[in-house]
Design a protein around this motif. Structure first.
Motif, PDB file in Angstrom:
ATOM      1  N   THR A  62       0.865  -1.158  -0.211  1.00 15.41           N
ATOM      2  CA  THR A  62       0.097   0.024  -0.037  1.00 15.41           C
ATOM      3  C   THR A  62       0.690   1.133   0.120  1.00 15.41           C
ATOM      4  O   THR A  62       0.289   2.478  -0.551  1.00 15.41           O
ATOM      5  N   SER A 152      -8.389  -3.832  13.602  1.00 16.96           N
ATOM      6  CA  SER A 152      -8.427  -3.334  12.456  1.00 16.96           C
ATOM      7  C   SER A 152     -10.115  -3.035  12.258  1.00 16.96           C
ATOM      8  O   SER A 152     -11.083  -3.186  12.860  1.00 16.96           O
ATOM      9  N   HIS A 154     -11.170  -3.119   9.037  1.00 15.86           N
ATOM     10  CA  HIS A 154     -11.681  -3.498   7.669  1.00 15.86           C
ATOM     11  C   HIS A 154     -12.875  -4.709   8.058  1.00 15.86           C
ATOM     12  O   HIS A 154     -12.559  -5.743   8.334  1.00 15.86           O
ATOM     13  N   ASP A 155     -13.921  -4.415   7.832  1.00 14.98           N
ATOM     14  CA  ASP A 155     -15.256  -5.155   7.890  1.00 14.98           C
ATOM     15  C   ASP A 155     -15.168  -6.269   6.762  1.00 14.98           C
ATOM     16  O   ASP A 155     -15.093  -5.887   5.544  1.00 14.98           O
ATOM     17  N   ARG A 156     -15.463  -7.309   7.052  1.00 13.45           N
ATOM     18  CA  ARG A 156     -15.417  -8.535   5.918  1.00 13.45           C
ATOM     19  C   ARG A 156     -16.599  -9.215   6.300  1.00 13.45           C
ATOM     20  O   ARG A 156     -16.731 -10.602   6.211  1.00 13.45           O
ATOM     21  N   ARG A 217      -4.641 -11.510  12.235  1.00 17.54           N
ATOM     22  CA  ARG A 217      -4.821 -10.298  11.461  1.00 17.54           C
ATOM     23  C   ARG A 217      -5.893  -9.250  11.943  1.00 17.54           C
ATOM     24  O   ARG A 217      -6.008  -8.206  11.357  1.00 17.54           O
ATOM     25  N   ASP A 221      -4.575  -2.546  11.845  1.00 17.14           N
ATOM     26  CA  ASP A 221      -5.422  -1.994  10.916  1.00 17.14           C
ATOM     27  C   ASP A 221      -4.619  -1.373   9.772  1.00 17.14           C
ATOM     28  O   ASP A 221      -4.617  -0.260   9.323  1.00 17.14           O
ATOM     29  N   THR A 222      -4.420  -2.712   8.856  1.00 24.05           N
ATOM     30  CA  THR A 222      -3.710  -2.243   7.696  1.00 24.05           C
ATOM     31  C   THR A 222      -4.447  -3.221   6.485  1.00 24.05           C
ATOM     32  O   THR A 222      -5.313  -3.904   6.873  1.00 24.05           O
ATOM     33  N   PHE A 223      -3.750  -2.917   5.574  1.00 26.77           N
ATOM     34  CA  PHE A 223      -4.189  -3.559   4.259  1.00 26.77           C
ATOM     35  C   PHE A 223      -4.791  -5.179   4.407  1.00 26.77           C
ATOM     36  O   PHE A 223      -5.951  -5.398   3.909  1.00 26.77           O
ATOM     37  N   ILE A 226      -8.560  -7.582   9.504  1.00 24.58           N
ATOM     38  CA  ILE A 226      -9.702  -7.913   9.603  1.00 24.58           C
ATOM     39  C   ILE A 226     -10.635  -7.414  10.846  1.00 24.58           C
ATOM     40  O   ILE A 226      -9.896  -7.896  12.028  1.00 24.58           O
ATOM     41  N   ALA A 227     -11.712  -6.968  10.732  1.00 20.33           N
ATOM     42  CA  ALA A 227     -12.087  -6.225  11.990  1.00 20.33           C
ATOM     43  C   ALA A 227     -12.617  -7.343  12.932  1.00 20.33           C
ATOM     44  O   ALA A 227     -13.191  -8.401  12.551  1.00 20.33           O
ATOM     45  N   SER A 230     -15.751  -9.289  12.631  1.00 20.93           N
ATOM     46  CA  SER A 230     -15.841 -10.301  11.499  1.00 20.93           C
ATOM     47  C   SER A 230     -14.933 -11.554  11.570  1.00 20.93           C
ATOM     48  O   SER A 230     -15.191 -12.509  10.654  1.00 20.93           O
TER      49      SER A 230
END
Length: 298
Positions: A62, A152, A154-156, A217, A221-223, A226-227, A230
């Protein structure tokens, strides 16, 4: 993501262990059992290194490119190479599971085939893998000056992503145990890494396929993150995928491991033939003839 370099094929103490094979493939001997502490260390270090590769390469990608496709390509290539190296290095020690669903699948198939792998060891492997995964995420964050622990965002959470995890995990379990059943576990480093690299691209979830890695993971809070919300559904989908993989394994290879027994029988036959050649049986010796007599010329 995870694998094993073959579980022990011969009856004996219950172990989650790899086997070794000769270059010809006919000589399969159970590898000496490393102490449990060393095997757990290998699982923790291997899983931690794997997560560090996944998270670290994601951060680097990123920062070097704003193209999401390029980011995913860089992340997947680093994971493929890193995973192959880790399996090659640590497989002879612990089997290189790096994945609780693989350890559980080894235990289940060991019970069915007479190996009776110990559930306690599978649980210990899983604990070591989770601790290693969290440590790997923290190390990756530190290497790139990110907060050591940051949940993280990042919602999945979506049904199609859960289906992707079922497909990825089922394929992984089928591949890992199928290689062992067919006597081709020496191909695990290349085969498993290649499958994970492909699954990055053909599954909607980018193929986590590993409860320990999924948990790890969540700490970045990176690429690759995963939240936390999730994580539960992803892990549940992975265990469903493992069950599907075991069903597929039984459908394709049967509930037992005939290939291993056939290999052992063939090896025993080869040994017997070699012994016959070295020390012939009496009935194979040439008939004894009396010494010829001579007569005088008349």
């Amino acid at each position: 993501m995870g694998l094993l370099l073959g579980t022990a094929r011969r009856a004996g103490p219950a172990r989650l262990l790899p086997t070794t094979a000769s270059a010809s493939g006919s000589d399969r001997v159970s590898a000496p059992a490393a102490p449990l502490g060393r095997r757990l260390a290998a699982e923790a270090i291997g899983t931690g290194a794997l997560v560090a590769v996944v998270v670290g390469s994601g951060i680097q990608a990123t920062r070097l490119s704003h193209d999401v496709g390029v980011q995913l390509l860089a992340n997947s290539l680093a994971t493929v190479f890193g995973l192959a190296v880790l399996i090659t290095l640590l497989g002879p020690v612990s089997g290189a599971h790096f994945n609780p669903v693989v350890s559980l699948a080894v235990w289940i198939t060991g019970r069915r085939t007479g190996g009776a792998a110990q559930l306690g060891e599978a649980v210990a492997y899983s604990a070591a893998q989770i601790l290693g995964a969290v440590g790997g995420a923290v190390v990756a964050n530190a290497m790139f000056a990110e907060p050591l622990v940051k949940w993280s965002a990042h919602d999945r959470s979506a049904g199609h992503l859960w289906l992707g995890e079922i497909v990825a995990t089922a394929g992984l379990v089928l591949l890992v145990l199928g290689l062992t059943r067919s006597g081709r576990d020496r191909l695990a480093p290349a085969a498993v890494a290649s499958f994970i690299g492909a699954a990055y691209w053909f599954t909607s979830s980018t193929s986590f396929a590993n409860p320990a890695v999924t948990i790890g993971r969540a700490f970045t809070d990176t690429f690759a993150g995963i939240a936390p919300a999730s994580v539960g559904p992803f892990v549940a989908a992975q265990f469903v995928g493992a069950a599907v993989g075991l069903v597929l394994l039984a459908a394709v290879f049967g509930r037992t491991a005939p290939a291993a027994h056939a290999s052992d029988a063939a090896h025993a036959s080869d040994v017997a033939r070699s012994a016959d050649a070295a020390i012939p049986h009496p009935e194979h010796l040439p008939d004894a003839h009396p010494l010829p007599t001579t007569t005088s010329a008349r």
